[in-house]
Design an enzyme around this catalytic site. Structure first.
Site, PDB file in Angstrom:
ATOM      1  N   TYR A  44       0.838  -1.208   0.000  1.00  0.00           N
ATOM      2  CA  TYR A  44       0.000   0.000   0.000  1.00  0.00           C
ATOM      3  C   TYR A  44       0.874   1.259   0.000  1.00  0.00           C
ATOM      4  O   TYR A  44       1.875   1.349   0.720  1.00  0.00           O
ATOM      5  CB  TYR A  44      -0.962   0.014   1.191  1.00  0.00           C
ATOM      6  CG  TYR A  44      -2.128  -0.958   1.035  1.00  0.00           C
ATOM      7  CD1 TYR A  44      -2.355  -1.630  -0.166  1.00  0.00           C
ATOM      8  CD2 TYR A  44      -3.011  -1.211   2.084  1.00  0.00           C
ATOM      9  CE1 TYR A  44      -3.410  -2.518  -0.316  1.00  0.00           C
ATOM     10  CE2 TYR A  44      -4.071  -2.100   1.936  1.00  0.00           C
ATOM     11  CZ  TYR A  44      -4.260  -2.751   0.732  1.00  0.00           C
ATOM     12  OH  TYR A  44      -5.310  -3.639   0.584  1.00  0.00           O
ATOM     13  N   ASN A  51      -8.681 -12.855  -2.327  1.00  0.00           N
ATOM     14  CA  ASN A  51      -8.933 -13.011  -3.773  1.00  0.00           C
ATOM     15  C   ASN A  51      -8.655 -14.423  -4.270  1.00  0.00           C
ATOM     16  O   ASN A  51      -8.328 -14.615  -5.439  1.00  0.00           O
ATOM     17  CB  ASN A  51      -8.083 -11.996  -4.568  1.00  0.00           C
ATOM     18  CG  ASN A  51      -8.313 -10.573  -4.122  1.00  0.00           C
ATOM     19  OD1 ASN A  51      -9.441 -10.096  -4.134  1.00  0.00           O
ATOM     20  ND2 ASN A  51      -7.263  -9.890  -3.675  1.00  0.00           N
ATOM     21  N   TRP A  60     -13.565  -6.296   0.702  1.00  0.00           N
ATOM     22  CA  TRP A  60     -12.923  -5.055   0.257  1.00  0.00           C
ATOM     23  C   TRP A  60     -13.773  -4.324  -0.775  1.00  0.00           C
ATOM     24  O   TRP A  60     -14.636  -4.917  -1.412  1.00  0.00           O
ATOM     25  CB  TRP A  60     -11.503  -5.273  -0.219  1.00  0.00           C
ATOM     26  CG  TRP A  60     -11.194  -6.186  -1.368  1.00  0.00           C
ATOM     27  CD1 TRP A  60     -10.845  -7.505  -1.294  1.00  0.00           C
ATOM     28  CD2 TRP A  60     -11.122  -5.838  -2.764  1.00  0.00           C
ATOM     29  NE1 TRP A  60     -10.569  -7.999  -2.550  1.00  0.00           N
ATOM     30  CE2 TRP A  60     -10.723  -6.996  -3.475  1.00  0.00           C
ATOM     31  CE3 TRP A  60     -11.342  -4.666  -3.486  1.00  0.00           C
ATOM     32  CZ2 TRP A  60     -10.555  -7.026  -4.866  1.00  0.00           C
ATOM     33  CZ3 TRP A  60     -11.179  -4.678  -4.862  1.00  0.00           C
ATOM     34  CH2 TRP A  60     -10.791  -5.847  -5.534  1.00  0.00           C
ATOM     35  N   GLY A  72     -15.467   0.759  -4.260  1.00  0.00           N
ATOM     36  CA  GLY A  72     -14.301   1.630  -4.375  1.00  0.00           C
ATOM     37  C   GLY A  72     -14.699   3.091  -4.513  1.00  0.00           C
ATOM     38  O   GLY A  72     -13.924   3.907  -5.019  1.00  0.00           O
ATOM     39  N   GLY A  73     -15.921   3.427  -4.071  1.00  0.00           N
ATOM     40  CA  GLY A  73     -16.414   4.810  -4.150  1.00  0.00           C
ATOM     41  C   GLY A  73     -17.312   5.027  -5.362  1.00  0.00           C
ATOM     42  O   GLY A  73     -17.994   6.049  -5.460  1.00  0.00           O
ATOM     43  N   ARG A  74     -17.370   4.032  -6.266  1.00  0.00           N
ATOM     44  CA  ARG A  74     -18.174   4.197  -7.487  1.00  0.00           C
ATOM     45  C   ARG A  74     -19.655   4.395  -7.167  1.00  0.00           C
ATOM     46  O   ARG A  74     -20.366   5.099  -7.887  1.00  0.00           O
ATOM     47  CB  ARG A  74     -17.992   2.948  -8.380  1.00  0.00           C
ATOM     48  CG  ARG A  74     -18.513   3.113  -9.790  1.00  0.00           C
ATOM     49  CD  ARG A  74     -17.927   2.054 -10.717  1.00  0.00           C
ATOM     50  NE  ARG A  74     -18.448   0.723 -10.518  1.00  0.00           N
ATOM     51  CZ  ARG A  74     -19.573   0.258 -11.077  1.00  0.00           C
ATOM     52  NH1 ARG A  74     -20.278   1.028 -11.878  1.00  0.00           N
ATOM     53  NH2 ARG A  74     -19.974  -0.970 -10.839  1.00  0.00           N
ATOM     54  N   LEU A  75     -20.079   3.819  -6.048  1.00  0.00           N
ATOM     55  CA  LEU A  75     -21.491   3.941  -5.665  1.00  0.00           C
ATOM     56  C   LEU A  75     -21.903   5.397  -5.462  1.00  0.00           C
ATOM     57  O   LEU A  75     -23.058   5.759  -5.685  1.00  0.00           O
ATOM     58  CB  LEU A  75     -21.709   3.126  -4.369  1.00  0.00           C
ATOM     59  CG  LEU A  75     -23.115   2.734  -3.952  1.00  0.00           C
ATOM     60  CD1 LEU A  75     -23.896   2.089  -5.085  1.00  0.00           C
ATOM     61  CD2 LEU A  75     -23.049   1.783  -2.759  1.00  0.00           C
ATOM     62  N   SER A 122     -12.539   4.796   3.642  1.00  0.00           N
ATOM     63  CA  SER A 122     -12.529   6.250   3.772  1.00  0.00           C
ATOM     64  C   SER A 122     -11.681   6.702   4.958  1.00  0.00           C
ATOM     65  O   SER A 122     -11.574   6.002   5.961  1.00  0.00           O
ATOM     66  CB  SER A 122     -13.973   6.742   3.965  1.00  0.00           C
ATOM     67  OG  SER A 122     -13.979   8.135   4.178  1.00  0.00           O
TER      68      SER A 122
HETATM   69  N1  LIG Z   1      -7.466  -7.556  -0.638  1.00  0.00           N
HETATM   70  C1  LIG Z   1      -7.481  -6.771  -1.689  1.00  0.00           C
HETATM   71  O1  LIG Z   1      -7.116  -7.156  -2.807  1.00  0.00           O
HETATM   72  C2  LIG Z   1      -7.964  -5.355  -1.518  1.00  0.00           C
HETATM   73  C3  LIG Z   1      -8.218  -4.556  -2.654  1.00  0.00           C
HETATM   74  C4  LIG Z   1      -8.685  -3.252  -2.453  1.00  0.00           C
HETATM   75  C5  LIG Z   1      -8.896  -2.786  -1.156  1.00  0.00           C
HETATM   76  N2  LIG Z   1      -8.617  -3.572  -0.076  1.00  0.00           N
HETATM   77  C6  LIG Z   1      -8.856  -3.108   1.308  1.00  0.00           C
HETATM   78  O2  LIG Z   1     -10.201  -2.686   1.397  1.00  0.00           O
HETATM   79  C7  LIG Z   1     -10.252  -1.354   1.909  1.00  0.00           C
HETATM   80  C8  LIG Z   1     -11.475  -0.680   1.369  1.00  0.00           C
HETATM   81  O3  LIG Z   1     -11.460  -0.601  -0.061  1.00  0.00           O
HETATM   82  P1  LIG Z   1     -11.987   0.705  -0.769  1.00  0.00           P
HETATM   83  O4  LIG Z   1     -11.208   1.878  -0.310  1.00  0.00           O
HETATM   84  O5  LIG Z   1     -12.057   0.447  -2.229  1.00  0.00           O
HETATM   85  O6  LIG Z   1     -13.480   0.770  -0.102  1.00  0.00           O
HETATM   86  P2  LIG Z   1     -14.819   1.533  -0.484  1.00  0.00           P
HETATM   87  O7  LIG Z   1     -15.511   1.845   0.792  1.00  0.00           O
HETATM   88  O8  LIG Z   1     -15.573   0.743  -1.496  1.00  0.00           O
HETATM   89  O9  LIG Z   1     -14.357   2.879  -1.200  1.00  0.00           O
HETATM   90  C9  LIG Z   1     -13.817   3.923  -0.461  1.00  0.00           C
HETATM   91  C10 LIG Z   1     -13.811   5.143  -1.356  1.00  0.00           C
HETATM   92  O10 LIG Z   1     -15.153   5.582  -1.508  1.00  0.00           O
HETATM   93  C11 LIG Z   1     -15.223   6.963  -1.273  1.00  0.00           C
HETATM   94  N3  LIG Z   1     -16.561   7.319  -0.778  1.00  0.00           N
HETATM   95  C12 LIG Z   1     -17.452   8.103  -1.433  1.00  0.00           C
HETATM   96  N4  LIG Z   1     -18.567   8.217  -0.733  1.00  0.00           N
HETATM   97  C13 LIG Z   1     -18.410   7.536   0.404  1.00  0.00           C
HETATM   98  C14 LIG Z   1     -19.242   7.306   1.532  1.00  0.00           C
HETATM   99  N5  LIG Z   1     -20.464   7.816   1.629  1.00  0.00           N
HETATM  100  N6  LIG Z   1     -18.762   6.533   2.531  1.00  0.00           N
HETATM  101  C15 LIG Z   1     -17.520   5.983   2.438  1.00  0.00           C
HETATM  102  N7  LIG Z   1     -16.698   6.200   1.384  1.00  0.00           N
HETATM  103  C16 LIG Z   1     -17.132   6.949   0.375  1.00  0.00           C
HETATM  104  C17 LIG Z   1     -14.114   7.226  -0.271  1.00  0.00           C
HETATM  105  O11 LIG Z   1     -13.751   8.589  -0.345  1.00  0.00           O
HETATM  106  P3  LIG Z   1     -13.600   9.477   1.011  1.00  0.00           P
HETATM  107  O12 LIG Z   1     -12.307   9.037   1.646  1.00  0.00           O
HETATM  108  O13 LIG Z   1     -13.574  10.866   0.490  1.00  0.00           O
HETATM  109  O14 LIG Z   1     -14.772   9.185   1.885  1.00  0.00           O
HETATM  110  C18 LIG Z   1     -13.029   6.309  -0.776  1.00  0.00           C
HETATM  111  O15 LIG Z   1     -12.294   6.937  -1.824  1.00  0.00           O
HETATM  112  C19 LIG Z   1      -8.894  -0.749   1.505  1.00  0.00           C
HETATM  113  O16 LIG Z   1      -8.498   0.327   2.340  1.00  0.00           O
HETATM  114  C20 LIG Z   1      -7.976  -1.932   1.707  1.00  0.00           C
HETATM  115  O17 LIG Z   1      -7.642  -2.035   3.074  1.00  0.00           O
HETATM  116  C21 LIG Z   1      -8.169  -4.856  -0.245  1.00  0.00           C
END
Ligand SMILES: NC(=O)c1ccc[n+]([C@@H]2O[C@H](COP(=O)([O-])OP(=O)(O)OC[C@H]3O[C@@H](n4cnc5c(N)ncnc54)[C@H](OP(=O)(O)O)[C@@H]3O)[C@@H](O)[C@H]2O)c1
Length: 294
Positions: A49, A155, A203, A208-211, A259
């Site tokens: 990371y 994965n 995860w 990934g924020g697309r929602l 986030s």
């Molecule tokens: N094992 C793997 O292969 C793998 C792959 C990817 C991720 N991960 C882990 O999973 C964790 C989460 O993944 P992710 O970051 O993609 O998760 P996510 O919760 O799907 O996406 C987070 C993103 O959404 C945005 N966002 C927009 N509106 C939001 C809202 N209402 N509430 C929360 N977030 C919002 C956040 O921006 P803001 O910060 O501005 O809120 C942030 O950029 C990572 O930190 C990592 O630890 C693991």
């Protein structure tokens, strides 16, 4: 080792995007303490990371606040080799589950995190060249040395997980799952977790924020409309409902948040006390797929 002895918090805080949060070390210490106050005591890392920088940033926070380490659990991952200045010896992006790589990666993570143990180590991606006997032997060695307390995968297909689990206890498969990405429902991943009593870690639970990003496509618009209606009914945010939807699966998934906003973490914790009906759950499924069940 007892596979059920690991206690992860029901909401895990993911650190992948830490570099975007603009926190200095005192700010990160405060953020960790506030996460702990909300009940998020488990933190998800990977060696790679931030281009191999995030673990060290977290380690600086742990070093600045003695006592913090004992109050939290550290999850980290190994097995991906990225090309970049932090690892000049890597020639191409590849996967490596050899004993030498796992051992070196764990030692580097322990140094960066300034800790003597990793609570949970995951193989980040399935290595097509994995020798499961060698991995199991490496896991036994790390456990005996007290460097890693629990092991899992990320994965991995059900077959890949089974191959390794035959040789060493595993506690989770960390996979992508959200109202926008439902493959884990269709390919047997969640069923296997349910069958084996492993709670999957999830995860990108919000795609990934697309929602919530601008320029929503038709799928996102349909899902948002359904989530919005349920959010209004429950008096919570759409993100809370999306995470409650994930938790509704009987395998008892543990979402990993992404986030840096405390409010977003609060909304994730709120989802622990929202119970959706099966019809509500299927309404989100239908909105995501664009058609009703057969
Ligand atoms: N094992 C793997 O292969 C793998 C792959 C990817 C991720 N991960 C882990 O999973 C964790 C989460 O993944 P992710 O970051 O993609 O998760 P996510 O919760 O799907 O996406 C987070 C993103 O959404 C945005 N966002 C927009 N509106 C939001 C809202 N209402 N509430 C929360 N977030 C919002 C956040 O921006 P803001 O910060 O501005 O809120 C942030 O950029 C990572 O930190 C990592 O630890 C693991």
């Amino acid at each position: 080792m007892h596979a059920d002895a690991l206690k992860l918090s029901p909401t895990v805080a993911g650190l992948w995007r830490l570099g975007e949060w603009g926190l200095d070390t005192p700010g990160l210490v405060r953020w960790i303490e506030q996460a702990l106050e909300l009940g998020g005591t488990s933190f998800d890392h990977a060696d790679i990371y931030g281009g191999y920088t995030v673990e060290a940033r977290f380690g600086e926070a742990l070093a600045a606040a003695p006592g913090l380490r004992e109050r939290l659990q550290i999850v980290t991952k190994c097995g991906i080799k990225l090309v970049g200045p932090a690892r000049p010896a890597h020639r191409i992006k590849s996967y490596d589950s050899s004993r030498a790589h796992i051992m070196a990666s764990v030692d580097a993570s322990l140094r960066a995190l300034r800790t003597d143990r990793i609570d949970l180590l995951l193989l980040h991606r399935p290595d097509l060249l994995m020798d499961p006997d060698e991995v199991a032997d490496t896991f036994r060695h790390l456990l005996a040395a007290g460097k890693v307390l629990h092991f899992g995968v990320s994965n991995h297909t059900p077959g890949q997980l089974a191959l390794l689990r035959k040789r060493h206890p595993l506690v989770t498969n960390q996979v992508e799952f959200s109202p926008l990405q439902m493959q884990a429902l269709a390919d047997g991943t969640l069923e296997q977790c349910l069958d084996l009593g492993l709670r999957p870690m999830i995860w990108s639970p919000l795609g990934g924020g697309r929602l919530f990003a601008e320029g929503a496509d038709a799928q996102v618009q349909r899902v948002r409309a359904v989530l919005g209606e349920m959010a209004a009914r429950h008096g919570v945010s759409e993100a809370t409902v999306a995470l409650a939807w994930i938790r509704r699966h009987p395998s008892r998934p543990i979402p990993v948040t992404g986030s840096g906003r405390l409010q977003a973490l609060r909304e994730a914790v709120d989802s622990q006390s929202i119970s959706l009906t099966a019809e509500d759950w299927y309404a989100v499924w239908q909105a995501s797929m664009g058609h009703e069940v057969p």
